[in-house]
Design a protein around this motif. Structure first.
Motif, PDB file in Angstrom:
ATOM      1  N   UNK A 208       0.895  -1.301   0.118  1.00 43.75           N
ATOM      2  CA  UNK A 208       0.021   0.184  -0.185  1.00 43.75           C
ATOM      3  C   UNK A 208       0.883   1.282  -0.127  1.00 43.75           C
ATOM      4  N   UNK A 209       1.871   1.158   0.803  1.00 46.74           N
ATOM      5  CA  UNK A 209       2.813   2.352   0.745  1.00 46.74           C
ATOM      6  C   UNK A 209       3.408   2.812  -0.429  1.00 46.74           C
ATOM      7  N   UNK A 210       3.811   1.688  -1.315  1.00 44.33           N
ATOM      8  CA  UNK A 210       4.278   1.947  -2.665  1.00 44.33           C
ATOM      9  C   UNK A 210       3.249   2.370  -3.752  1.00 44.33           C
ATOM     10  N   UNK A 211       2.123   1.848  -3.434  1.00 42.41           N
ATOM     11  CA  UNK A 211       0.967   2.039  -4.533  1.00 42.41           C
ATOM     12  C   UNK A 211       0.712   3.619  -4.208  1.00 42.41           C
ATOM     13  N   UNK A 212       0.571   4.069  -2.850  1.00 47.80           N
ATOM     14  CA  UNK A 212       0.238   5.598  -2.599  1.00 47.80           C
ATOM     15  C   UNK A 212       1.273   6.320  -3.083  1.00 47.80           C
ATOM     16  N   UNK A 213       2.485   5.940  -2.931  1.00 47.49           N
ATOM     17  CA  UNK A 213       3.518   6.864  -3.528  1.00 47.49           C
ATOM     18  C   UNK A 213       3.270   7.099  -5.038  1.00 47.49           C
ATOM     19  N   UNK A 214       3.087   6.033  -5.722  1.00 48.71           N
ATOM     20  CA  UNK A 214       3.107   6.021  -7.162  1.00 48.71           C
ATOM     21  C   UNK A 214       1.943   6.937  -7.751  1.00 48.71           C
ATOM     22  N   UNK A 215       0.786   6.629  -6.908  1.00 44.23           N
ATOM     23  CA  UNK A 215      -0.459   7.210  -7.056  1.00 44.23           C
ATOM     24  C   UNK A 215      -0.081   8.872  -7.143  1.00 44.23           C
ATOM     25  N   UNK A 216       0.510   9.150  -5.918  1.00 47.69           N
ATOM     26  CA  UNK A 216       0.802  10.658  -5.719  1.00 47.69           C
ATOM     27  C   UNK A 216       1.571  11.367  -6.883  1.00 47.69           C
ATOM     28  N   UNK A 217       2.512  10.457  -7.296  1.00 47.37           N
ATOM     29  CA  UNK A 217       3.520  10.958  -8.437  1.00 47.37           C
ATOM     30  C   UNK A 217       2.785  11.175  -9.839  1.00 47.37           C
ATOM     31  N   UNK A 218       1.828  10.121  -9.951  1.00 47.05           N
ATOM     32  CA  UNK A 218       0.966  10.110 -11.289  1.00 47.05           C
ATOM     33  C   UNK A 218       0.182  11.475 -11.257  1.00 47.05           C
ATOM     34  N   UNK A 219      -0.515  11.682 -10.054  1.00 50.63           N
ATOM     35  CA  UNK A 219      -1.506  12.865  -9.891  1.00 50.63           C
ATOM     36  C   UNK A 219      -0.764  14.003 -10.045  1.00 50.63           C
ATOM     37  N   UNK A 220       0.576  14.320  -9.488  1.00 53.26           N
ATOM     38  CA  UNK A 220       1.203  15.394  -9.567  1.00 53.26           C
ATOM     39  C   UNK A 220       1.711  15.591 -11.018  1.00 53.26           C
ATOM     40  N   UNK A 221       1.801  14.496 -11.913  1.00 56.13           N
ATOM     41  CA  UNK A 221       2.357  14.885 -13.413  1.00 56.13           C
ATOM     42  C   UNK A 221       1.247  14.984 -14.052  1.00 56.13           C
ATOM     43  N   UNK A 222      -0.252  14.871 -13.544  1.00 53.87           N
ATOM     44  CA  UNK A 222      -1.110  15.188 -14.477  1.00 53.87           C
ATOM     45  C   UNK A 222      -2.301  14.092 -14.920  1.00 53.87           C
ATOM     46  N   UNK A 223      -1.868  12.921 -14.346  1.00 54.87           N
ATOM     47  CA  UNK A 223      -2.895  11.621 -14.784  1.00 54.87           C
ATOM     48  C   UNK A 223      -4.149  11.884 -13.878  1.00 54.87           C
ATOM     49  N   UNK A 224      -5.271  11.469 -14.617  1.00 55.26           N
ATOM     50  CA  UNK A 224      -6.668  11.683 -14.025  1.00 55.26           C
ATOM     51  C   UNK A 224      -7.096  10.316 -13.099  1.00 55.26           C
ATOM     52  N   UNK A 225      -6.263   9.365 -13.334  1.00 51.15           N
ATOM     53  CA  UNK A 225      -6.820   8.308 -12.550  1.00 51.15           C
ATOM     54  C   UNK A 225      -5.801   7.030 -13.062  1.00 51.15           C
ATOM     55  N   UNK A 226      -6.132   5.689 -12.407  1.00 50.99           N
ATOM     56  CA  UNK A 226      -5.088   4.737 -12.414  1.00 50.99           C
ATOM     57  C   UNK A 226      -5.935   3.460 -12.594  1.00 50.99           C
ATOM     58  N   UNK A 227      -5.133   2.310 -13.266  1.00 51.82           N
ATOM     59  CA  UNK A 227      -5.712   1.199 -13.393  1.00 51.82           C
ATOM     60  C   UNK A 227      -5.393   0.464 -12.227  1.00 51.82           C
ATOM     61  N   UNK A 228      -6.273  -0.815 -11.756  1.00 46.44           N
ATOM     62  CA  UNK A 228      -6.004  -1.658 -10.678  1.00 46.44           C
ATOM     63  C   UNK A 228      -6.030  -2.920 -10.943  1.00 46.44           C
ATOM     64  N   UNK A 229      -5.401  -3.981 -10.289  1.00 44.92           N
ATOM     65  CA  UNK A 229      -5.626  -5.363 -10.343  1.00 44.92           C
ATOM     66  C   UNK A 229      -6.273  -5.907  -9.251  1.00 44.92           C
ATOM     67  N   UNK A 230      -6.438  -5.181  -8.247  1.00 43.46           N
ATOM     68  CA  UNK A 230      -7.024  -6.033  -6.875  1.00 43.46           C
ATOM     69  C   UNK A 230      -8.019  -4.891  -6.221  1.00 43.46           C
ATOM     70  N   UNK A 231      -9.138  -5.404  -5.659  1.00 40.54           N
ATOM     71  CA  UNK A 231      -9.996  -4.349  -5.065  1.00 40.54           C
ATOM     72  C   UNK A 231      -9.623  -3.575  -3.955  1.00 40.54           C
ATOM     73  N   UNK A 232      -8.410  -4.282  -3.242  1.00 42.47           N
ATOM     74  CA  UNK A 232      -7.548  -3.681  -2.039  1.00 42.47           C
ATOM     75  C   UNK A 232      -7.042  -2.288  -2.560  1.00 42.47           C
ATOM     76  N   UNK A 233      -6.559  -2.149  -3.740  1.00 42.55           N
ATOM     77  CA  UNK A 233      -5.928  -1.128  -4.273  1.00 42.55           C
ATOM     78  C   UNK A 233      -6.875   0.349  -4.340  1.00 42.55           C
ATOM     79  N   UNK A 234      -8.125   0.039  -4.491  1.00 40.08           N
ATOM     80  CA  UNK A 234      -8.940   1.270  -4.737  1.00 40.08           C
ATOM     81  C   UNK A 234      -9.192   2.133  -4.060  1.00 40.08           C
ATOM     82  N   UNK A 235      -9.292   2.009  -2.656  1.00 36.43           N
ATOM     83  CA  UNK A 235      -9.585   3.056  -1.872  1.00 36.43           C
ATOM     84  C   UNK A 235      -8.157   4.033  -2.009  1.00 36.43           C
ATOM     85  N   UNK A 236      -7.007   3.769  -2.024  1.00 34.82           N
ATOM     86  CA  UNK A 236      -5.913   4.477  -2.206  1.00 34.82           C
ATOM     87  C   UNK A 236      -5.716   5.288  -3.526  1.00 34.82           C
ATOM     88  N   UNK A 237      -6.276   4.663  -4.606  1.00 32.60           N
ATOM     89  CA  UNK A 237      -6.393   5.181  -5.773  1.00 32.60           C
ATOM     90  C   UNK A 237      -7.429   6.516  -5.820  1.00 32.60           C
TER      91      UNK A 237
END
Length: 291
Positions: A208-237
């Motif tokens: 989860x820590x790594x996912x949150x860091x990658x989400x934050x970096x993507x949001x800063x860059x300008x991405x609007x959302x993120x793909x997920x492979x497991x329901x456990x990832x959705x809250x952080x995204x």
């Protein structure tokens, strides 16, 4: 509705399809490609069609959007995928291993299948997975104007690393050079085409820590959302790609400042200079037209 999270669900798994409805994702991607074994494709197509027909809810708050990832056009399987699912009226098709001409071709196929099914022609959108081969990376500048159906562009590192014969991440867990390039070009391609940029999956669903860091970096860059492979990832995204209260307040104040001074090119706000790019960003944060 803001589209932040897209959950892949194998279309041959009734259990996972059912769980996807309560996952908290903004969109489900019924997968007919990588997560489905060749022998299971016929049943996956049938189950995808049944799922689409059973959950064809009207637009509204809390609605889960329904996409189908078909097989690549060059595989010879895509037409069977479309024939089985278009009549179920998915919201969109996720097109893997594509270049811009593939989006044009898919647009024509969809129009034919929609007409045959008595569905509104042009209603089904397209999300292009646009970096899975070296050829696709070189073609990223060609998506502007390719089809009115094009809704978003996303990227993938796993298939690209298979093509290149290497690992896509360094020992520190960061994307290596070619994959950083593909990610950046995906973002630029989406901006040039005036569609959403969606970040790729994070494969370690227990990190989860790594996912949150990658989400934050993507949001800063300008991405609007993120793909997920497991329901456990959705809250952080969902949290990472939601507009915060502070962001909303800032955006509203920027818009109000320019509305009060329509002839101004630059203004002062909280001791800082703001100009037209800040207004564009503010309108984008609030989901307003930027034109």
């Amino acid at each position: 509705m803001q589209m932040r999270s897209f959950l892949f669900v194998p279309a041959d798994s009734e259990r996972k399809l059912a769980r996807g409805l309560d996952s908290g994702g903004d969109a489900l991607i019924l997968d007919l490609e990588d997560s489905v074994a060749a022998a299971n494709r016929p049943i996956a197509r049938k189950q995808a069609r049944a799922f689409l027909e059973a959950h064809a809810s009207a637009n509204g708050p809390g609605r889960i959007h329904r996409y189908v990832r078909i097989n690549p056009l060059a595989s010879g399987l895509a037409l069977d995928d479309l024939a089985a699912t278009v009549a179920g009226r998915p919201d969109g098709i996720l097109l893997p291993k594509c270049v811009p001409d593939d989006v044009r071709t898919l647009d024509h196929y969809l129009s034919a299948f929609e007409a045959a099914a008595g569905a509104p022609v042009g209603a089904i959108r397209i999300i292009a997975i646009a970096t899975e081969t070296p050829q696709a990376v070189f073609a990223l500048g060609g998506y502007a104007g390719v089809s009115p159906r094009l809704e978003a562009i996303t990227w993938g590192a796993e298939d690209l690393s298979a093509c290149l014969g290497g690992s896509n991440k360094t020992l520190d867990g960061e994307y290596d050079g070619p994959y950083r390039l593909a990610r950046s070009l995906c973002l630029l391609a989406a901006a040039a085409a005036e569609v959403l940029a969606i970040d790729t999956i994070y494969t370690d669903f227990k990190d989860e820590v790594g996912l949150k860091a990658e989400c934050a970096a993507a949001r800063r860059s300008g991405f609007a959302g993120k793909m997920a492979i497991h329901p456990a990832q959705l809250a952080a995204i969902n949290e990472a790609f939601s507009v915060s209260a502070d962001e909303r307040q800032w955006a509203e104040r920027v818009i109000a400042a320019f509305a009060a001074n329509p002839d101004a090119g630059t203004l002062a706000l909280d001791g800082k200079m703001i100009d037209k790019p800040h207004l564009t960003l503010a309108r984008r944060l609030l989901g307003l037209s930027t034109s």
